[in-house]
Design an enzyme around this catalytic site. Sequence first.
Site, PDB file in Angstrom:
ATOM      1  N   HIS A  27       0.849  -1.191   0.000  1.00  0.00           N
ATOM      2  CA  HIS A  27       0.000   0.000   0.000  1.00  0.00           C
ATOM      3  C   HIS A  27       0.890   1.249   0.000  1.00  0.00           C
ATOM      4  O   HIS A  27       2.043   1.210   0.453  1.00  0.00           O
ATOM      5  CB  HIS A  27      -0.891   0.032   1.232  1.00  0.00           C
ATOM      6  CG  HIS A  27      -1.990  -0.971   1.205  1.00  0.00           C
ATOM      7  ND1 HIS A  27      -3.076  -0.884   2.034  1.00  0.00           N
ATOM      8  CD2 HIS A  27      -2.184  -2.086   0.455  1.00  0.00           C
ATOM      9  CE1 HIS A  27      -3.893  -1.903   1.807  1.00  0.00           C
ATOM     10  NE2 HIS A  27      -3.356  -2.651   0.851  1.00  0.00           N
ATOM     11  N   GLU A  78       0.930   3.844   1.870  1.00  0.00           N
ATOM     12  CA  GLU A  78       1.422   4.244   3.193  1.00  0.00           C
ATOM     13  C   GLU A  78       2.628   3.410   3.616  1.00  0.00           C
ATOM     14  O   GLU A  78       3.614   3.938   4.142  1.00  0.00           O
ATOM     15  CB  GLU A  78       0.320   4.089   4.253  1.00  0.00           C
ATOM     16  CG  GLU A  78      -0.898   4.944   4.007  1.00  0.00           C
ATOM     17  CD  GLU A  78      -2.017   4.214   3.264  1.00  0.00           C
ATOM     18  OE1 GLU A  78      -3.193   4.505   3.542  1.00  0.00           O
ATOM     19  OE2 GLU A  78      -1.720   3.358   2.394  1.00  0.00           O
ATOM     20  N   CYS A  97      -6.205   1.987   5.855  1.00  0.00           N
ATOM     21  CA  CYS A  97      -6.819   0.736   6.293  1.00  0.00           C
ATOM     22  C   CYS A  97      -6.201   0.315   7.636  1.00  0.00           C
ATOM     23  O   CYS A  97      -5.301   0.983   8.152  1.00  0.00           O
ATOM     24  CB  CYS A  97      -6.591  -0.356   5.242  1.00  0.00           C
ATOM     25  SG  CYS A  97      -4.870  -0.914   5.125  1.00  0.00           S
ATOM     26  N   CYS A 132      -2.324  -0.232   7.499  1.00  0.00           N
ATOM     27  CA  CYS A 132      -1.572   1.015   7.376  1.00  0.00           C
ATOM     28  C   CYS A 132      -1.696   1.875   8.627  1.00  0.00           C
ATOM     29  O   CYS A 132      -0.727   2.508   9.048  1.00  0.00           O
ATOM     30  CB  CYS A 132      -2.029   1.770   6.134  1.00  0.00           C
ATOM     31  SG  CYS A 132      -1.625   0.862   4.611  1.00  0.00           S
TER      32      CYS A 132
END
Length: 162
Positions: free
Chosen positions: A52, A54, A82, A85
């Site tokens: 992801h 992040e 999410c 993260c």
Amino acid sequence: MDDERWMGEALKEAAGAYDEGEVPVGAVVVLEGRIIGRGHNRVESLKDPTAHAEIIAITAACAYKHDWRLEDATMYVTLEPCLMCAGAIIVSRMKRLVYGISDPKMGCCGSVYEILGEDSGNVGVEVSGGMLGEECKTLLQEFFKERRTRAEKTQMEGWPSG
């Protein structure tokens, strides 16, 4: 305003994800007025569910600092983080998070869960949402609209004519 400037950089990262066929989410980590980490979604290209924006930005920032602690840093991300993260943001001891739009399916700053923010019990991360929200929303909407159109076209090509 600096928040708009840095979110603009996160949007550039999200546009890079879009160009690569990834869900267009971008993130930057800022410390002392400069970007020390940046990233965009790479889940499809790396075949890695943890890739992801992040996580990639945090990894880059930690490499820059030669330390896993990101105290006094701020993350700017185009979509509400999410659970994975949000956990990484907490563990890295980030001071602040600024995000563009809420994620009603997986968001952890109040949309689905409250992992980050003042109601979470985790008082270490200050959270602000809605920064350049329209721009962030438009990019995501365009991506998914294009994806649906492509899927419909592919499906129709397999239909018999007649």
